[in-house]
Design a protein around this motif. Structure first.
Motif, PDB file in Angstrom:
ATOM      1  N   LEU A  86       0.979  -1.514  -0.067  1.00  0.00           N
ATOM      2  CA  LEU A  86      -0.157   0.061  -0.139  1.00  0.00           C
ATOM      3  C   LEU A  86       0.823   1.286   0.012  1.00  0.00           C
ATOM      4  O   LEU A  86       0.243   2.256  -0.559  1.00  0.00           O
ATOM      5  CB  LEU A  86      -1.039   0.017   1.285  1.00  0.00           C
ATOM      6  CG  LEU A  86      -2.068  -0.898   1.282  1.00  0.00           C
ATOM      7  CD1 LEU A  86      -2.947  -0.617   2.457  1.00  0.00           C
ATOM      8  CD2 LEU A  86      -2.995  -0.469  -0.194  1.00  0.00           C
ATOM      9  N   ALA A 131      -7.133   3.734   2.311  1.00  0.00           N
ATOM     10  CA  ALA A 131      -7.662   2.621   2.006  1.00  0.00           C
ATOM     11  C   ALA A 131      -8.189   1.707   3.050  1.00  0.00           C
ATOM     12  O   ALA A 131      -8.225   2.112   4.396  1.00  0.00           O
ATOM     13  CB  ALA A 131      -6.217   1.985   1.998  1.00  0.00           C
ATOM     14  N   THR A 133      -8.345  -2.336   4.475  1.00  0.00           N
ATOM     15  CA  THR A 133      -7.898  -3.731   4.205  1.00  0.00           C
ATOM     16  C   THR A 133      -8.678  -4.953   4.819  1.00  0.00           C
ATOM     17  O   THR A 133      -9.341  -4.481   5.797  1.00  0.00           O
ATOM     18  CB  THR A 133      -6.244  -3.811   4.349  1.00  0.00           C
ATOM     19  OG1 THR A 133      -6.167  -3.568   5.975  1.00  0.00           O
ATOM     20  CG2 THR A 133      -5.437  -2.854   3.520  1.00  0.00           C
ATOM     21  N   LEU A 138      -5.881  -5.548   0.127  1.00  0.00           N
ATOM     22  CA  LEU A 138      -6.426  -4.329  -0.173  1.00  0.00           C
ATOM     23  C   LEU A 138      -7.717  -4.708  -0.529  1.00  0.00           C
ATOM     24  O   LEU A 138      -8.269  -5.519  -1.269  1.00  0.00           O
ATOM     25  CB  LEU A 138      -5.822  -3.582  -1.250  1.00  0.00           C
ATOM     26  CG  LEU A 138      -6.545  -2.369  -1.508  1.00  0.00           C
ATOM     27  CD1 LEU A 138      -6.372  -1.306  -0.387  1.00  0.00           C
ATOM     28  CD2 LEU A 138      -5.860  -1.581  -3.097  1.00  0.00           C
ATOM     29  N   ALA A 141      -8.706   1.364  -2.193  1.00  0.00           N
ATOM     30  CA  ALA A 141      -8.073   2.426  -1.853  1.00  0.00           C
ATOM     31  C   ALA A 141      -8.681   3.723  -2.703  1.00  0.00           C
ATOM     32  O   ALA A 141      -9.282   3.513  -3.711  1.00  0.00           O
ATOM     33  CB  ALA A 141      -6.658   2.474  -2.150  1.00  0.00           C
TER      34      ALA A 141
END
Length: 265
Positions: A86, A131, A133, A138, A141
């Protein structure tokens, strides 16, 4: 104002086709995009506004977003990306913004880690990546990008003086062409993040586009506050700063030239 039919036509064939959401005025395009993401909005959804009343930068700093003066856009990305990668997203956003500014105005941006777009010593824009998760991967985002385009005056209290593309180029820059260039470049950079080889090259590409990442005496603000000389980025995109006694891997926070004081912009 933006010509929305022409914009849709220009973006036909991209991931953004049919997914543009324009607001004459909104609080924050990032807030709008995050809410839409949680409600199931698809990958490539674009949220942009002519004016923001509660624009946000990194660390919840306010981002002044006057009507018709800048580009205020947030893009929703649903990428099969491990959470560990990320930190590459705001770097990719910076590279995309720098290319778009070069295409639209001919100006060369200096990227100050992690998220500032500078023209010389002055700031013309910034990146805010947020973001969510799940299970180490993920979920989505949002990459928010704010660029000063037409502004001619700025708050003198900003720790980094402000500027705009119009001021620096000496001409009126087309916001619509800037937006098209930005979205096209961000689509390319999103592919790069997913590709193991291209993703690994992002820190090195950012270093080449920055005067701040190597050999610069900086003051780090945030949890890893320190003063030292920058020594590049590690493979995860974190900044390396050599202090008098150790090498610090700066994972969060911001940097200024040593002695410039805390962030306020």
């Amino acid at each position: 104002m933006f010509d929305l039919p022409a914009l849709e036509k220009s973006l036909a064939g991209t991931v953004y086709a049919g997914k543009l959401r324009f607001f004459p005025i909104t609080g924050s395009t990032n807030t709008d995009a995050m809410a839409a993401a949680r409600a199931g909005a698809p990958h490539g959804s674009v949220f942009f506004a002519d004016e923001q009343t509660a624009g946000r930068g990194r660390g919840d700093h306010a981002w002044h977003s006057a009507a018709g003066q800048g580009l205020y856009v947030s893009v929703l990305l649903r990428l099969p990306l491990p959470a560990s990668r990320l930190p590459l997203l705001p770097l990719a956003g910076g590279l995309a913004a720098a290319k778009a500014i070069r295409v639209a105005s001919g100006l060369t941006v200096d990227l100050r880690w992690p998220n500032d777009l500078l023209l010389g010593p002055r700031k013309t824009g910034g990146i805010l990546a947020e973001a969510q998760t799940e299970g180490g991967t993920l979920s989505f985002a949002v990459v928010g990008i704010g660029i000063n385009v037409h502004q001619h005056s700025f708050d003198p209290a900003l720790s980094t003086p402000g500027t705009s593309l119009d001021l620096e180029s000496g001409r009126t820059i087309d916001r619509q062409q800037l937006l098209i260039a930005l979205l096209e470049s961000l689509e390319d950079e999103s592919r790069a993040v997913l590709d193991p080889g291209a993703g690994k090259a992002i820190p090195a590409r950012l270093e080449r586009a920055s005067t701040w990442i190597r050999g610069r005496e900086v003051e780090v603000h945030g949890p890893q506050a320190c003063i030292g000389i920058t020594e590049g980025l590690d493979e995860d995109g974190f900044l390396l700063v050599r202090t008098a006694g150790r090498l610090v891997h700066v994972q969060t926070g911001g940097i200024r030239a040593a002695g410039a004081g805390p962030q306020g912009d």
